[in-house]
Scaffold this motif. Structure first.
Motif, mmCIF file in Angstrom:
data_model
loop_
_atom_site.group_PDB
_atom_site.id
_atom_site.type_symbol
_atom_site.label_atom_id
_atom_site.label_comp_id
_atom_site.label_asym_id
_atom_site.label_seq_id
_atom_site.Cartn_x
_atom_site.Cartn_y
_atom_site.Cartn_z
ATOM 1 N N PHE A 90 -4.279 -8.930 -3.401
ATOM 2 C CA PHE A 90 -4.180 -7.509 -3.705
ATOM 3 C C PHE A 90 -4.656 -6.649 -2.545
ATOM 4 C CE2 PHE A 90 -4.142 -8.691 -8.272
ATOM 5 C CZ PHE A 90 -3.156 -7.820 -8.717
ATOM 6 N N ALA A 91 -3.972 -5.533 -2.330
ATOM 7 C CA ALA A 91 -4.416 -4.479 -1.427
ATOM 8 C C ALA A 91 -4.368 -3.166 -2.203
ATOM 9 C CB ALA A 91 -3.517 -4.407 -0.196
ATOM 10 N N TRP A 92 -4.943 -2.117 -1.623
ATOM 11 C CA TRP A 92 -4.908 -0.805 -2.273
ATOM 12 C C TRP A 92 -3.718 0.018 -1.763
ATOM 13 C CZ3 TRP A 92 -6.895 1.447 -6.386
ATOM 14 C CH2 TRP A 92 -6.812 2.842 -6.496
ATOM 15 N N HIS A 93 -3.569 0.096 -0.453
ATOM 16 C CA HIS A 93 -2.494 0.879 0.133
ATOM 17 C C HIS A 93 -1.204 0.068 0.157
ATOM 18 C CE1 HIS A 93 -6.151 2.782 1.858
ATOM 19 N NE2 HIS A 93 -5.464 3.889 1.648
ATOM 20 N N ARG A 94 -0.111 0.714 -0.172
ATOM 21 C CA ARG A 94 1.179 0.014 -0.164
ATOM 22 C C ARG A 94 1.528 -0.460 1.240
ATOM 23 N NH1 ARG A 94 5.625 2.986 -2.669
ATOM 24 N NH2 ARG A 94 6.959 1.770 -1.316
ATOM 25 N N GLU A 95 1.136 0.342 2.262
ATOM 26 C CA GLU A 95 1.420 -0.068 3.639
ATOM 27 C C GLU A 95 0.689 -1.363 3.990
ATOM 28 O OE1 GLU A 95 0.308 2.870 2.747
ATOM 29 O OE2 GLU A 95 1.980 4.264 3.120
ATOM 30 N N THR A 96 -0.543 -1.496 3.505
ATOM 31 C CA THR A 96 -1.308 -2.720 3.759
ATOM 32 C C THR A 96 -0.641 -3.910 3.076
ATOM 33 O OG1 THR A 96 -3.364 -1.437 3.868
ATOM 34 C CG2 THR A 96 -3.564 -3.814 3.570
ATOM 35 N N ALA A 97 -0.210 -3.715 1.823
ATOM 36 C CA ALA A 97 0.457 -4.795 1.096
ATOM 37 C C ALA A 97 1.730 -5.232 1.816
ATOM 38 C CB ALA A 97 0.777 -4.346 -0.330
ATOM 39 N N GLU A 98 2.512 -4.266 2.281
ATOM 40 C CA GLU A 98 3.750 -4.596 2.990
ATOM 41 C C GLU A 98 3.464 -5.339 4.292
ATOM 42 O OE1 GLU A 98 6.882 -1.079 1.800
ATOM 43 O OE2 GLU A 98 5.238 -0.561 3.172
#
Length: 242
Positions: A90-98
């Motif tokens: 899991f990440a918080w920011h969508r950019e980090t997840a991508e």
């Protein structure tokens, strides 16, 4: 808790309702950041006495912390996957997840699905089904806001957080994507915390709030400083500052 139960409150705990569900454990994994000088420069710089400026600073520090620990996160996840177990990341920011999904797709030489806001629900279900049913699919990446509720990912018994939300309810819900009916293994939640960064403060805050919620809702107080050790340490720091 006593006053609520005496008047209007009925609560049944998951461990009492789902007795067959194995226990859940949390672990902190310290991460060394690679951009220490840049992080400390921002952390130590003066900031206007304005609430908006403080919020901006917090967000900037969070972004620097996650950028600085990406190498350590990559190494940890690769080492974990060598065990053969599946992992929900899991990440918080969508950019980090991508970014994480793309990096691990490249590292592992296979597609790593990423569930973030705006993804078609059919694609989301296809990613969940693949993770649940394909033994070769060992990793899935989600951002907490979009993937932290409603999904069943019990093919894994391990969940790791690269970034954190601001309250225990959000984090508990994300952990419970693997800690739900159908899970047969003990669940481990790994918090990948950047050392000497805002990560530690946010984790402390979550733990402090979790202790308050448990005391009010379940009548549970941790007198031994075990379950909420970091939260107790935070309370002591606040007292000393006063």
């Amino acid at each position: 808790n006593h006053k609520m139960r005496a008047t209007c409150y009925i609560r049944r705990l998951k461990k009492d309702v789902l007795k067959e569900l194995p226990a859940k454990q949390r672990s902190i994994v310290p991460m060394t950041i690679t951009n220490r000088r840049e992080y400390d420069k921002l952390a130590d710089s003066e900031i206007p006495n304005d609430p908006g400026a403080h919020l901006v600073r917090i967000e900037e520090l969070k972004q620097l912390a996650v950028a600085g620990k990406l190498n350590a996160v990559t190494d940890w996840v690769k080492n974990f996957l060598e065990t053969g177990d599946k992992l929900v990341l899991f990440a918080w920011h969508r950019e980090t997840a991508e970014t994480l999904a793309q990096n691990f797709s490249d590292e592992l030489g296979t597609r790593v699905d990423c569930i973030i806001g705006g993804v078609d629900k059919n694609l989301v279900q296809a990613a969940v089904d693949r993770f649940q049913n394909d033994d070769a699919c060992k990793l899935i990446v989600l951002n907490i806001q979009s993937g932290g509720v409603g999904l069943t990912l019990t093919a894994a018994s391990n969940v790791a957080f690269v970034e954190f939300g601001w309250n225990p309810g959000t984090m508990d819900q994300a952990e419970d994507r693997v800690h739900r009916i159908g899970q047969t293994e003990s669940v481990n939640a790994w918090y990948l915390v950047g050392e000497d960064t805002i990560d530690e403060d946010i984790y402390d805050l979550i733990a402090l709030k979790r202790g308050t919620v448990d005391a009010a809702s379940d009548g549970m107080i941790d007198e031994q400083n075990d379950k909420y050790r970091m939260a107790h340490e935070l309370i002591e720091r606040i007292k000393n500052k006063k």
